[in-house]
Design a protein around this motif. Structure first.
Motif, short mmCIF file in Angstrom:
data_model
loop_
_atom_site.label_atom_id
_atom_site.label_comp_id
_atom_site.label_asym_id
_atom_site.label_seq_id
_atom_site.Cartn_x
_atom_site.Cartn_y
_atom_site.Cartn_z
N ASN A 78 -22.42 29.43 11.71
CA ASN A 78 -23.05 28.27 12.34
C ASN A 78 -24.04 27.57 11.41
OD1 ASN A 78 -25.00 30.29 12.31
ND2 ASN A 78 -25.79 29.80 14.36
N ILE A 79 -23.90 27.82 10.11
CA ILE A 79 -24.73 27.14 9.11
C ILE A 79 -23.81 26.32 8.21
CG2 ILE A 79 -26.34 27.39 7.20
CD1 ILE A 79 -27.54 28.23 9.82
N ILE A 80 -24.09 25.02 8.09
CA ILE A 80 -23.34 24.15 7.20
C ILE A 80 -24.23 23.82 6.01
CG2 ILE A 80 -22.10 21.97 6.93
CD1 ILE A 80 -21.73 21.92 9.96
N GLU A 81 -23.89 24.33 4.84
CA GLU A 81 -24.64 24.06 3.61
C GLU A 81 -23.98 22.91 2.87
OE1 GLU A 81 -27.30 25.47 2.27
OE2 GLU A 81 -27.54 27.49 3.13
N PHE A 82 -24.78 21.93 2.44
CA PHE A 82 -24.26 20.81 1.66
C PHE A 82 -24.44 21.13 0.18
CE2 PHE A 82 -25.98 19.00 5.64
CZ PHE A 82 -24.77 18.67 6.21
N LYS A 83 -23.34 21.12 -0.56
CA LYS A 83 -23.38 21.48 -1.98
C LYS A 83 -22.81 20.35 -2.82
CE LYS A 83 -24.76 25.75 -1.12
NZ LYS A 83 -23.94 26.92 -1.46
N VAL A 109 -25.90 24.79 13.52
CA VAL A 109 -25.18 24.12 14.60
C VAL A 109 -24.90 25.08 15.75
CG1 VAL A 109 -24.09 22.51 13.00
CG2 VAL A 109 -22.91 24.63 13.59
N GLN A 110 -24.66 24.46 16.92
CA GLN A 110 -24.30 25.21 18.12
C GLN A 110 -23.02 24.63 18.67
OE1 GLN A 110 -27.41 25.40 21.09
NE2 GLN A 110 -25.94 25.67 22.75
N PHE A 111 -22.05 25.50 19.00
CA PHE A 111 -20.76 25.06 19.49
C PHE A 111 -20.66 25.22 21.01
CE2 PHE A 111 -20.03 26.62 15.17
CZ PHE A 111 -19.37 25.54 14.59
N ASP A 112 -19.86 24.36 21.64
CA ASP A 112 -19.55 24.57 23.05
C ASP A 112 -18.29 25.42 23.16
OD1 ASP A 112 -17.34 22.94 22.59
OD2 ASP A 112 -18.10 21.24 23.73
N GLY A 113 -17.80 25.62 24.38
CA GLY A 113 -16.65 26.48 24.59
C GLY A 113 -15.37 25.97 23.96
N ASN A 114 -15.33 24.69 23.63
CA ASN A 114 -14.14 24.09 23.00
C ASN A 114 -14.24 24.08 21.48
OD1 ASN A 114 -12.76 23.41 25.46
ND2 ASN A 114 -14.23 21.72 25.73
N GLY A 115 -15.36 24.56 20.96
CA GLY A 115 -15.53 24.57 19.51
C GLY A 115 -16.12 23.29 18.95
N PHE A 116 -16.57 22.38 19.81
CA PHE A 116 -17.20 21.14 19.35
C PHE A 116 -18.70 21.39 19.14
CE2 PHE A 116 -13.84 19.22 22.27
CZ PHE A 116 -12.92 19.15 21.26
N ILE A 117 -19.25 20.80 18.11
CA ILE A 117 -20.68 20.95 17.84
C ILE A 117 -21.46 20.12 18.84
CG2 ILE A 117 -22.52 20.51 16.19
CD1 ILE A 117 -20.59 21.13 13.96
N VAL A 118 -22.28 20.78 19.65
CA VAL A 118 -23.08 20.08 20.65
C VAL A 118 -24.52 19.92 20.21
CG1 VAL A 118 -21.61 20.68 22.60
CG2 VAL A 118 -23.43 22.26 21.90
N GLU A 119 -24.92 20.66 19.19
CA GLU A 119 -26.27 20.49 18.67
C GLU A 119 -26.30 20.88 17.20
OE1 GLU A 119 -29.95 21.61 20.98
OE2 GLU A 119 -30.18 23.03 19.31
N ARG A 120 -27.06 20.15 16.44
CA ARG A 120 -27.29 20.52 15.04
C ARG A 120 -28.76 20.30 14.72
NH1 ARG A 120 -23.92 15.64 12.18
NH2 ARG A 120 -25.36 13.94 12.61
N ARG A 121 -29.29 21.20 13.94
CA ARG A 121 -30.70 21.10 13.55
C ARG A 121 -30.79 21.05 12.04
NH1 ARG A 121 -34.60 24.22 17.77
NH2 ARG A 121 -33.35 23.92 19.66
#
Length: 371
Positions: free
Chosen positions: A96-101, A140-152
């Motif tokens: 649930n971590i997206i690193e930008f490289k 990020v946080q995913f919902d039950g469908n795998g869609f990102i519903v929150e990102r910090r």
């Protein structure tokens, strides 16, 4: 396979609205998904003849790399020339971590500060910028469908960071297809916030072809609110193939408004291959009006791959006029879809200087497309 749109589930692309060859050959942009072994390996943003075209973030191709368990390891993002713009690496115990490289001059992969919205959450209508910051990753946080519903937003050390708007992240809602239907900004604790402009959230409405037909700014009360640039919502119309032919702006009370570029309505015309031929601008009285560049319309001539080889500018009276930078038309030549010659011409069709002082440029590319 070709699609109208793409949704992202657990960071993996899912094609929406598959396109047949008859429709695809008339569209300005198609999303081409390469599938191997039941997995999408690459997403390409192409025109009707298969030439790569950059989106507003300068991305034309997404290369997907999987872990052994079938989850996403990273997405490498390239522009139309094949240059790696950045990588989005999935990390963390819960993925649930997206690193930008980015790739340094020495060839090493290093953290890249966020300067635009991340492409794992595609939003083609986003026109705000986040500015430079030390935001190098999203939790990020995913919902039950795998869609990102929150990102910090976080820095490389995992500490909360805010962007230029004062936001610490975003919250999303989606349509059943997986397209964003609502987007709001959040504070450090995850609570929705109202921006200084008074805007609380953006909502999106789509047609049966998965194209956005209305984007609305809403305030704290959930009703449309005028932004600082004077409009509350914008509407879109499309031709039978899905090319945008009209865009118009309105106030919260439904009255016509103008956008930041100085016009209320924009009309576009395409050829049979989905290449843009002409674009016109109109005021709230529906009469021709000049935009911020000093022109009421422009006309394009394209080569066989859809590159613009000539562009001409016109005033409200339909007569040739000068761009604010001092020229009436531009003539270009391309190699590997990259401009290698560009000339600025005056009203008399003769070379004329751009406001920066030059009348054109020439460059040559090697076999790899490097200058």
């Amino acid at each position: 396979a070709y699609y109208r749109a793409v949704a992202w589930q657990k960071g993996l692309p899912v094609g929406l609205g598959q396109l047949g060859s008859q429709v695809r050959r008339h569209r300005r942009t198609n999303l081409h998904l390469f599938i191997e072994g039941g997995k999408v390996r690459e997403v390409r943003r192409e025109n009707s003849l298969g030439a790569l075209r950059d989106d507003e973030d300068g991305i034309a191709r997404w290369q997907i790399l999987y872990r052994e368990d079938g989850t996403l390891e990273r997405a490498s993002l390239f522009n139309r020339r094949g240059v790696l713009v950045r990588e989005e690496v999935i990390e963390g115990k819960n993925r649930n971590i997206i690193e930008f490289k980015a790739v340094s001059e020495g060839g090493d992969t290093v953290p890249r500060p966020q300067t635009s919205k991340p492409n794992l959450l595609l939003d083609p209508l986003e026109d705000s910028t986040t500015g430079k910051s030390d935001i190098t990753r999203h939790k990020v946080q995913f919902d039950g469908n795998g869609f990102i519903v929150e990102r910090r937003y976080q820095n490389f050390g995992g500490l909360p960071r805010r962007d230029a708007q004062g936001s610490f992240g975003q919250r999303f809602a989606y349509t059943a297809d997986g397209l964003p239907s609502r987007r709001a900004e959040i504070d450090r604790d995850g609570n929705e916030i109202t921006l200084r402009s008074g805007i609380r959230a953006l909502t999106f409405l789509y047609d049966d072809n998965l194209a956005c037909i209305r984007e609305t700014r809403v305030g704290e009360g959930g009703k449309p609110i005028n932004g600082r640039d004077g409009y509350a919502f914008r509407c879109f119309q499309y031709d039978e193939w899905g090319n945008e032919i009209e865009r118009s702006y309105f106030q919260a009370n439904g009255q016509p408004s103008v956008c930041k570029d100085g016009w209320h309505r924009q009309g576009s015309v395409y050829n049979d291959y989905g290449y843009l031929l002409e674009q016109r601008y109109f005021g709230v009285d529906d009469k021709p009006i000049v935009d911020k560049d000093g022109l009421a319309s422009f006309r394009d001539e394209c080569d066989g791959r859809g590159n613009v080889v000539r562009e001409e500018y016109f005033g409200p009276d339909g007569l040739p006029t000068l761009h604010k930078d001092g020229y009436a038309s531009v003539r270009q030549k391309f190699d590997q879809d990259r401009a290698i010659e560009q000339d600025y011409l005056g009203l008399d069709g003769q070379p004329t200087p751009h406001r920066e002082g030059y009348t054109g440029f020439r460059q040559r590319l090697d076999a790899s497309g490097n200058v």
